[in-house]
Design a protein around this motif. Structure first.
Motif, PDB file in Angstrom:
ATOM      1  N   HIS A 180      54.432  32.844  36.803  1.00 47.43           N
ATOM      2  CA  HIS A 180      53.250  32.920  35.935  1.00 47.43           C
ATOM      3  C   HIS A 180      52.121  33.758  36.551  1.00 47.43           C
ATOM      4  O   HIS A 180      52.143  34.086  37.726  1.00 47.43           O
ATOM      5  CB  HIS A 180      52.751  31.500  35.590  1.00 47.43           C
ATOM      6  N   GLU A 181      51.159  34.076  35.711  1.00 50.68           N
ATOM      7  CA  GLU A 181      49.941  34.802  36.122  1.00 50.68           C
ATOM      8  C   GLU A 181      50.243  36.157  36.765  1.00 50.68           C
ATOM      9  O   GLU A 181      49.554  36.584  37.688  1.00 50.68           O
ATOM     10  CB  GLU A 181      49.084  33.911  37.036  1.00 50.68           C
ATOM     11  N   CYS A 182      51.256  36.853  36.247  1.00 48.03           N
ATOM     12  CA  CYS A 182      51.635  38.152  36.824  1.00 48.03           C
ATOM     13  C   CYS A 182      50.550  39.207  36.656  1.00 48.03           C
ATOM     14  O   CYS A 182      50.507  40.180  37.409  1.00 48.03           O
ATOM     15  CB  CYS A 182      52.929  38.642  36.175  1.00 48.03           C
ATOM     16  N   PHE A 187      49.257  36.454  43.414  1.00 48.96           N
ATOM     17  CA  PHE A 187      50.624  36.058  43.802  1.00 48.96           C
ATOM     18  C   PHE A 187      51.427  37.302  44.210  1.00 48.96           C
ATOM     19  O   PHE A 187      51.161  38.401  43.728  1.00 48.96           O
ATOM     20  CB  PHE A 187      51.357  35.401  42.623  1.00 48.96           C
ATOM     21  N   TRP A 188      52.475  37.083  45.018  1.00 49.34           N
ATOM     22  CA  TRP A 188      53.284  38.244  45.454  1.00 49.34           C
ATOM     23  C   TRP A 188      54.091  38.856  44.312  1.00 49.34           C
ATOM     24  O   TRP A 188      54.636  39.944  44.444  1.00 49.34           O
ATOM     25  CB  TRP A 188      54.136  37.925  46.678  1.00 49.34           C
ATOM     26  N   TRP A 189      54.180  38.162  43.176  1.00 49.18           N
ATOM     27  CA  TRP A 189      54.814  38.747  41.985  1.00 49.18           C
ATOM     28  C   TRP A 189      53.761  39.233  40.982  1.00 49.18           C
ATOM     29  O   TRP A 189      54.075  39.508  39.835  1.00 49.18           O
ATOM     30  CB  TRP A 189      55.747  37.733  41.326  1.00 49.18           C
ATOM     31  N   GLY A 190      52.517  39.373  41.454  1.00 48.12           N
ATOM     32  CA  GLY A 190      51.428  39.793  40.571  1.00 48.12           C
ATOM     33  C   GLY A 190      51.228  41.292  40.573  1.00 48.12           C
ATOM     34  O   GLY A 190      51.889  42.032  41.318  1.00 48.12           O
ATOM     35  N   LYS A 191      50.277  41.739  39.763  1.00 45.91           N
ATOM     36  CA  LYS A 191      50.131  43.180  39.528  1.00 45.91           C
ATOM     37  C   LYS A 191      49.671  43.967  40.755  1.00 45.91           C
ATOM     38  O   LYS A 191      49.872  45.175  40.796  1.00 45.91           O
ATOM     39  CB  LYS A 191      49.210  43.419  38.345  1.00 45.91           C
TER      40      LYS A 191
END
Ligand code: BMA
Length: 358
Positions: A180-182, A187-191
């Motif tokens: 979530h919250e990409c 987060f390391w999976w974020g933009k």
């Protein structure tokens, strides 16, 4: 007698095979009738002044933050799996995984819905999820240690999800909210840490890993970006950003979004602005793709805002075709980090009223 038996047999068979409506049916009905289902994170694990986190597990009836206020368990509750990838006994918020197994089963037994989320560690630095050091380009590249780590993490998570079963060993139905919250940068999976392509690959890998680990059962997958501000702040730009990261029609069932109300009345305008922008994007995309819509995470930390539930959150729940609204946890060990009132809190009655009107 013969005719009587012939008449009764189909009825008996129907009674024996009568099943609960599926999650999809229940959530669709909630959205269509404009009565969203209420959901709370870690509802039966602990609250601001109580906890069930000690081992061994007791057979006692579960306590519940919502039940303490309204007299009933919430229809839906969330559990977090971060830490399962480290083979920890407890998750990153100290909730034993055995307790999660027990409480998820109980929630389904009482006719409720279970949702899960996952905050695993950064596969390069091994720090927590909130370390945005880019790690996915390596994590997705076969032959690297980071790829091995990512695979191990996903396998361990999928194995735990597969262990969520009813008393006869059948997989529990689940609402699974991945990565979530990409559209945020924390987060390391974020933009700030990966490309939309890498993100989508990670999503599909995770989805496929869970599906490969479990036979049968119902699982609905939720995509839930946070703020949408990469493009100029227009409705169209917000929608485009949500589409840019969208994992794919074949692996997403529910399109939701996370948004929080920071501060008290002063933060209200900003909260509502974001809520409308994000929910408009969700609703537009969901209509186009035949998906459900949810408020995947929200809250007003400490609920300093007067009548926040009925005055601020409720109108949002009714203005959009929301299937469920998920409010974040009431932490035991972080003072002030709670999103539902406790009995005696100034907004306790307002929350009860909210649940009646929802
Ligand atoms: C955050 C906070 C943290 C928690 C994390 C995962 O929003 O509540 O304290 O560790 O979620 O549950």
């Amino acid at each position: 007698m013969k005719y009587f038996k012939l008449f009764l047999l189909p009825l008996l068979l129907a009674a024996c095979t009568a099943t609960q409506p599926t999650y999809r049916e229940r959530l669709t009905k909630a959205a269509e009738t404009n009565h969203p289902i209420f959901s709370h994170q870690d509802d039966v694990c602990y609250g601001t002044d109580w906890d069930r986190l000690q081992l061994p597990l007791t057979g006692d009836e579960s306590e519940s933050c919502v039940k303490k206020l309204t007299g009933s368990f919430p229809q839906m509750m969330g559990f977090e799996l971060g830490g399962v990838e480290q083979l920890w006994e407890r998750n990153l918020d100290s909730v034993p995984f055995d307790l999660i197994r027990q409480e998820a089963r109980r929630q389904v037994e009482r006719g409720g819905i279970v949702t899960i989320s996952f905050h695993p560690r950064n596969v390069l630095t091994l720090n927590d999820s909130w370390d945005p050091t880019p790690c996915l380009s390596l994590g997705l590249q076969p032959g690297t240690p980071q790829h091995d780590t990512l695979n191990v993490y996903l396998d361990r998570m999928a194995a735990f999800v597969a262990s969520l079963t009813d008393s006869e060993g059948r997989p529990l139905p689940l609402v699974i909210r991945l990565w979530h919250e990409c559209t945020g940068d924390w987060f390391w999976w974020g933009k700030a840490s990966c490309t939309p392509d890498e993100y989508r690959t990670l999503w599909r890998m995770t989805h496929d890993r869970i599906e490969a680990a479990i036979e049968g059962g119902e699982r609905l997958y939720v995509y839930s970006p946070d703020k949408l501000e990469a493009y100029e702040a227009t409705e169209l730009g917000a929608l485009q950003e949500m589409i840019d990261w969208y994992p794919g029609d074949d692996i997403v069932d529910i399109i939701g979004t996370d948004f929080y109300h920071f501060g008290a009345e002063d933060g209200e305008e900003n909260y509502l602005y974001r809520a409308h922008r994000q929910l408009t994007a969700c609703t537009t995309l969901a209509r186009e793709r035949g998906k459900l819509v949810c408020i995947a995470e929200t809250g007003n930390e400490g609920i300093p805002t007067d009548r926040w539930f009925t005055r601020v959150l409720l109108p949002l729940c009714h203005e959009y075709p929301i299937a469920y609204v998920h409010v974040w946890r009431n932490a035991l060990t972080i003072p002030g980090h709670f999103y539902l009132p406790y009995p005696g809190h100034k907004n306790a009655d307002d929350f009860v009223e909210f649940t009646k009107q929802l």
